[in-house]
Scaffold this active site. Structure first.
Site, PDB file in Angstrom:
ATOM      1  N   LYS B  82      55.636   6.227  64.271  1.00 33.35           N
ATOM      2  CA  LYS B  82      55.134   7.348  63.476  1.00 33.35           C
ATOM      3  C   LYS B  82      55.734   7.270  62.078  1.00 33.35           C
ATOM      4  O   LYS B  82      56.901   6.900  61.924  1.00 33.35           O
ATOM      5  CB  LYS B  82      55.521   8.661  64.171  1.00 33.35           C
ATOM      6  CG  LYS B  82      54.934   9.917  63.558  1.00 33.35           C
ATOM      7  CD  LYS B  82      55.332  11.153  64.377  1.00 33.35           C
ATOM      8  CE  LYS B  82      54.717  12.433  63.846  1.00 33.35           C
ATOM      9  NZ  LYS B  82      55.079  13.614  64.683  1.00 33.35           N
ATOM     10  N   SER B 157      51.184  16.478  66.148  1.00 31.49           N
ATOM     11  CA  SER B 157      51.104  15.782  64.876  1.00 31.49           C
ATOM     12  C   SER B 157      51.154  14.253  64.984  1.00 31.49           C
ATOM     13  O   SER B 157      50.759  13.560  64.058  1.00 31.49           O
ATOM     14  CB  SER B 157      52.246  16.234  63.969  1.00 31.49           C
ATOM     15  OG  SER B 157      53.492  15.857  64.513  1.00 31.49           O
ATOM     16  N   SER B 181      54.179  17.789  69.654  1.00 31.73           N
ATOM     17  CA  SER B 181      53.549  16.755  68.814  1.00 31.73           C
ATOM     18  C   SER B 181      53.473  15.368  69.443  1.00 31.73           C
ATOM     19  O   SER B 181      52.821  14.485  68.897  1.00 31.73           O
ATOM     20  CB  SER B 181      54.269  16.653  67.475  1.00 31.73           C
ATOM     21  OG  SER B 181      53.858  17.696  66.634  1.00 31.73           O
TER      22      SER B 181
END
Lengths: 99, 490
Positions: B82, B157, B181
């Site tokens: 990420k 997310s 997330s």
């Protein structure tokens, strides 16, 4: 209800310059969010300790030993303005113009 | 119309890019596939699909990452990260314009650990700006698409990381989970995702959102891969004083040993099965409960009475912490600075106004408000006390049950644009995941079937540091079911 004036004040504390449109939008959105969030006021929390630490509240200490760190030139390299050793920022103390 | 997914009978039938890492490991060791071929394929597939899916913000050249590491499970197996996990020399934006030009000068501890294990990095994945969002629509660099249906969100997310594993672009991807997330996008994309116990994994080098809630965790094809992923990333780190010194067993050894599910108590929280759950989601989760019962588990009812307060508590605490954490982005030390300004203060204000997106600004304002004089007691402090009640709920539940089972989300992936107009509607999609962050407990999402052709996730939560037990139970479930063999047709 959070007024546009309150949003302006809070934005100032948070160092955010908001447009008039943003102020109006956030004023209405935050009012409705806080309206919903207010349901936590119904809870009986007398005598309840706040969670100040996620899991463990012990102090974490280490030996105070010097270890190599990143060089000054490396650290400032990613800054938007630098002289190679320091960060460049606009003048902090503004001088008054002489009459 | 052709199906949007493919269901394989077993791992053998799967093409190499969809196989779990533990199968790939065997193939590398048997010289059926080379490390170079794996990375070449991962990079090529990532580049080919990025125009459509936008899973990656940057893709590596392909030659990097071969350290010649031997005797490591992850050696040569491509992984993705990420974009809020800092990587030395690789641009790290956290999905924000304010960091669009930021190239870190150090590696996050988890990146260092993966490099030591010889795992090559395919690229950095797309995300909601500063991990604030539940759909990856808040990225400054465009939305990521769900590979099961590109008109739908992948969740967020960590949407890009979920899509990378779901689409066979990486065998494992790291995300961060502050309120769901990792678990929510894992559920919406049909892969496994885990938020470990707070402190299990070092946060050094994770761009902070809400420090008392943030935790790094993996996305994988199955629970055994998850155990191997945890093996490599967990452990105490002197650079993160909140990282735990709790002994970390070998999760993969523990999972491989197998677990006798007879008498394992699985708690079902009544509060998670109320109104507002999509019928298909409720049905798949109930079928999973029946499956666990068939395996010998004892199903017990547990109560989490403060569940309905979790969203306000979470959004008050998380935004308060974020408003403080994000004060460091001021146009001085890294990233973006506004082009025109009158003086220092004006530079701060214009840089932050132009650099942050709408959701980030909204949360900074909310958090600053909750911490401001006159409102601190009513909001932030009350939320912290309510957090204690939520923690107590879980401790009471774990006195009756070994694991807690629930849905991950109330519904399958929603349409792109469907929830962007009203922040509260978006926040409500986190309702089943945020309590684990508030309680600091580990929670895992695994696929448990489809509803309307879209994946449904099953959440298994455990008490502090019970990741081994959770993964072993999940793997026993996967040995007897085939939901994890169903993949998006990419």
């Amino acid at each position: 209800m959070i007024s546009k004036e309150e949003i302006t004040k809070i934005a100032g504390l948070a160092m955010l310059e908001l447009s008039e449109n943003e102020k109006a939008e956030y004023s209405s959105q935050l009012s409705s969010l806080l309206g919903y969030f207010n349901e936590i006021q119904d809870l009986d929390l007398a005598g309840v300790e706040p969670t100040n630490h996620a899991l463990v509240a012990d102090n974490v200490l280490r030996e105070d030993t010097a270890v190599p760190s990143l060089g000054q030139n490396v650290v400032v390299a990613g800054a938007p303005a630098t002289d190679g050793k320091s960060y460049r920022v606009p003048a902090i103390i503004e001088t008054e113009e002489q009459p | 119309m052709s199906e949007n997914y493919i269901k394989y009978a077993n791992y053998k039938e799967m093409p190499a890019h969809f196989k779990p890492a533990h199968e790939i490991r065997k193939m590398i060791d048997a010289k059926e596939i080379s490390e170079a071929e794996l990375m070449e394929s991962a990079v090529r597939r990532s580049k080919e699909t990025n125009g459509l899916l936008n899973a990656f913000l940057s893709i590596n050249g392909g030659a990097e990452g071969f350290s010649g590491v031997k005797n490591s499970f992850w050696a040569g197996i491509p992984v993705a990260l990420k974009d809020n996990i800092v990587t030395k020399g690789i641009k790290t934006t956290a999905g924000s314009k304010i960091l669009e030009n930021y190239t870190p000068i150090y590696d996050a501890t988890v990146v260092q650990k993966l490099k030591n294990a010889g795992a090559p990095i395919v690229g950095k994945t797309n995300m909601d700006e500063f991990a604030m969002g539940s759909s990856t629509e808040n990225s400054a660099f465009g939305v990521t698409k769900n590979p099961w249906d590109i008109t739908r969100v992948p969740g967020g997310s960590s949407g890009g990381s979920a899509v990378a594993v779901a689409s066979g672009l990486a065998y494992m991807a790291l995300g961060s989970d502050t309120g769901g997330s990792i678990r929510q996008p894992a559920a919406l994309c049909g892969v496994c995702g885990m938020k470990p116990t707070y402190g299990r994994v070092s946060r050094y080098g994770l761009i902070a959102f809400a420090s008392s809630l943030d935790q790094i965790g993996p996305f994988t094809r199955d629970a055994l891969d998850m155990a191997y992923a945890l093996d490599v990333i967990c452990g105490h780190d002197p650079k993160d004083s909140t990282s735990s010194a709790a002994p970390a067993e070998s999760f993969s050894d523990f999972v491989k040993k197998g677990m006798d599910m007879n008498g394992v108590k699985i708690g079902i929280p009544d509060e998670y099965f109320g109104d507002g759950i999509e019928q298909g989601v409720a049905e798949r989760v109930k079928e999973a409960i029946n499956q666990f019962e068939k395996m010998g588990a004892k199903i017990v009812s547990v109560k989490l009475p403060h569940t309905k307060y979790a969203i306000p508590v979470y959004y008050l605490i998380a935004t308060a912490e974020a408003s403080s954490n994000l004060s460091r982005f001021d146009g001085v030390k890294y990233g973006f600075r506004a082009a025109e300004f009158k003086n220092l203060k004006d530079m701060y204000m214009k840089t932050r106004d132009e650099g942050f997106g709408a959701e980030v600004k909204r949360r900074i304002i909310l958090g600053t408000y909750a911490l401001s004089s006159g409102y601190y007691d009513a909001y932030y402090k009350t939320a912290q006390k309510a957090r204690t009640k939520i923690k107590e709920d879980f401790q009471a539940a774990f006195s009756r049950a070994d694991l807690i089972l629930s849905p991950v989300t109330p519904a399958t992936a929603f349409k792109i644009g469907e929830k962007t107009a009203d922040p509260l509607t978006m926040y409500m999609s986190d309702i089943f995941t945020i309590s684990a962050n508030l309680a600091s407990i580990p929670a895992l999402s695994i696929p448990c079937g489809l509803s309307g052709g879209m994946p449904v996730g099953l959440q298994l939560s455990g008490n502090y540091f019970q990741e081994g037990k959770m993964l072993a139970a999940a793997y026993e479930f996967q040995k007897r079911t085939d939901h994890h063999l169903c993949v998006a047709a990419v």
